[in-house]
Scaffold this active site. Structure first.
Site, PDB file in Angstrom:
ATOM      1  N   GLU A  80       9.920   5.765   1.039  1.00 29.16           N
ATOM      2  CA  GLU A  80       8.594   5.684   0.406  1.00 29.16           C
ATOM      3  C   GLU A  80       8.118   7.075   0.011  1.00 29.16           C
ATOM      4  O   GLU A  80       8.717   8.094   0.366  1.00 29.16           O
ATOM      5  CB  GLU A  80       7.579   5.068   1.376  1.00 29.16           C
ATOM      6  N   ARG A  86      -0.708   0.993  11.450  1.00 30.64           N
ATOM      7  CA  ARG A  86      -0.103   2.297  11.180  1.00 30.64           C
ATOM      8  C   ARG A  86      -0.600   2.788   9.832  1.00 30.64           C
ATOM      9  O   ARG A  86      -1.066   2.007   8.997  1.00 30.64           O
ATOM     10  CB  ARG A  86       1.424   2.210  11.158  1.00 30.64           C
ATOM     11  N   ASN A  92      -0.065   4.195   6.043  1.00 23.58           N
ATOM     12  CA  ASN A  92       0.906   3.863   5.010  1.00 23.58           C
ATOM     13  C   ASN A  92       0.803   4.873   3.875  1.00 23.58           C
ATOM     14  O   ASN A  92       0.625   6.063   4.111  1.00 23.58           O
ATOM     15  CB  ASN A  92       0.687   2.421   4.524  1.00 23.58           C
ATOM     16  N   GLU A 120       2.590  -5.962  10.978  1.00 27.38           N
ATOM     17  CA  GLU A 120       2.961  -7.274  10.451  1.00 27.38           C
ATOM     18  C   GLU A 120       1.819  -7.778   9.571  1.00 27.38           C
ATOM     19  O   GLU A 120       0.926  -8.490  10.027  1.00 27.38           O
ATOM     20  CB  GLU A 120       3.231  -8.258  11.603  1.00 27.38           C
ATOM     21  N   ASN A 124      -1.858   0.674  -0.051  1.00 27.87           N
ATOM     22  CA  ASN A 124      -0.613   1.105  -0.666  1.00 27.87           C
ATOM     23  C   ASN A 124      -0.868   2.124  -1.769  1.00 27.87           C
ATOM     24  O   ASN A 124      -1.561   3.103  -1.555  1.00 27.87           O
ATOM     25  CB  ASN A 124       0.177  -0.113  -1.155  1.00 27.87           C
ATOM     26  N   ASP A 142       3.289  -2.284  -4.994  1.00 29.04           N
ATOM     27  CA  ASP A 142       3.558  -1.377  -3.872  1.00 29.04           C
ATOM     28  C   ASP A 142       3.103   0.030  -4.255  1.00 29.04           C
ATOM     29  O   ASP A 142       1.938   0.247  -4.525  1.00 29.04           O
ATOM     30  CB  ASP A 142       5.047  -1.455  -3.526  1.00 29.04           C
TER      31      ASP A 142
END
Length: 310
Positions: free
Chosen positions: A33, A117, A119, A137, A167, A217
């Site tokens: 990423e 978390r 990102n 999740e 994102n 994304d």
């Protein structure tokens, strides 16, 4: 995936004139990423989120160096004057001394939410680091994530709440708008952005993406203001004009595309990251290049990455 939420904006449609890619690094990353081109060193910084690694790839010699930072790392950004990188980690923002391979935490974020978390993230034109959180999740109706801003004095502000999967993020050419992806909304939204204060307002829908076309994304904006959006699960990246219309498509061998960024000496190489995390053994066999780093020359030029001002 969630169905598109309500609101305005343009619904995307596939177009012809697709662009193919070449393999750069067969990294087998779990979740590659956040690529960012370091124009001072001529290298590409990228992260493997679930591999807990920050990478620096040198296209001049094909070498890739990785540093294990000990926990999930959602993004890494360059610094304007200080050494090393600034990271968005599971537990908050930290500074990475690459020479000593040591992380110093400077601002905790959601340490009391172990199911979340950090990102994706990026710096704004003023040198502030924006990065969001997500559950390990993610679920369509869970809104436990948030978007944060790290200022140059290492103070943190929450700028958006009720996020499902924070994102892609980037800014318009004049810096007065911020583009933002909460993946589970199947959309790209746009905020009015106060360049002096780093504050957001007037959130609106810019692009709605049908669930069968992939999950939005990571994202980058090119030198003409076009938005390049990685569509996770679709094996493609699309370029959208600033009014939200598709005009170019890049095809990638693995389906699980994550992000993209322009690099190279003239910023005409589009680097693309992919992942393997969550794939079955059968899918891994069918997609041996999942988790690899790719690039193409789509005929557009990128912008130099904004650097953290602290």
């Amino acid at each position: 995936m969630a169905m598109p939420s309500g609101g305005g904006g343009v619904t995307s449609r596939a177009v012809s004139g697709e662009i193919n890619v070449e393999l750069v690094l067969d990294a087998h990353a779990r979740v590659a990423e956040g690529p960012v081109w370091d124009d001072r060193t001529g290298t590409l910084v990228w992260v493997d989120i679930m591999g807990h690694q920050v990478h620096r790839y040198d296209p001049a010699n094909g070498q890739d160096r990785a540093i294990d930072v000990g926990q999930p790392v959602g993004a890494a950004v360059l610094r304007q004057s200080g050494a090393g990188l600034v990271l968005a980690l599971q537990e908050g923002f930290g500074l990475l001394d690459e020479a000593k391979q040591r992380v110093e935490f400077v601002a905790p974020v959601e340490k009391d939410v172990p199911t979340n978390r950090m990102n994706d993230g990026k710096c704004d034109p003023g040198g502030r680091f924006f990065a969001g959180t997500m559950p390990f999740e993610p679920a369509p109706n869970s809104k436990s994530g948030n978007l944060y801003r790290l200022d140059k004095d290492f103070q943190v502000a929450k700028v958006e709440s009720g996020v499902m999967l924070s994102n892609g993020i980037d800014w318009s050419l004049d810096g007065r708008q911020m583009y933002y992806i909460d993946s589970m909304t199947q959309a790209v939204d746009v905020f009015d952005f106060d360049t002096a204060e780093g504050t957001l307002s007037n959130r609106q829908r810019l692009i709605t993406i049908a669930s069968e076309e992939g999950l939005p994304d990571g994202m980058t904006v090119d030198a003409e203001g076009g938005l390049w959006v990685a569509l996770h699960g679709s094996a493609s990246i699309r370029r959208y004009t600033p009014d939200g219309r598709v005009d170019r498509v890049v095809r990638v061998p693995p389906t699980m595309v994550t992000c993209c960024a322009f690099g190279g000496p003239d910023l005409t190489d589009l680097y693309i990251t992919t992942m393997t995390h969550g794939m079955s053994a059968e899918a891994r066999r069918a997609q041996p290049l999942a988790g690899a780093l790719f690039k193409c020359r789509p005929g557009m030029r990128g912008r130099p990455a904004y650097r953290f001002a602290g």
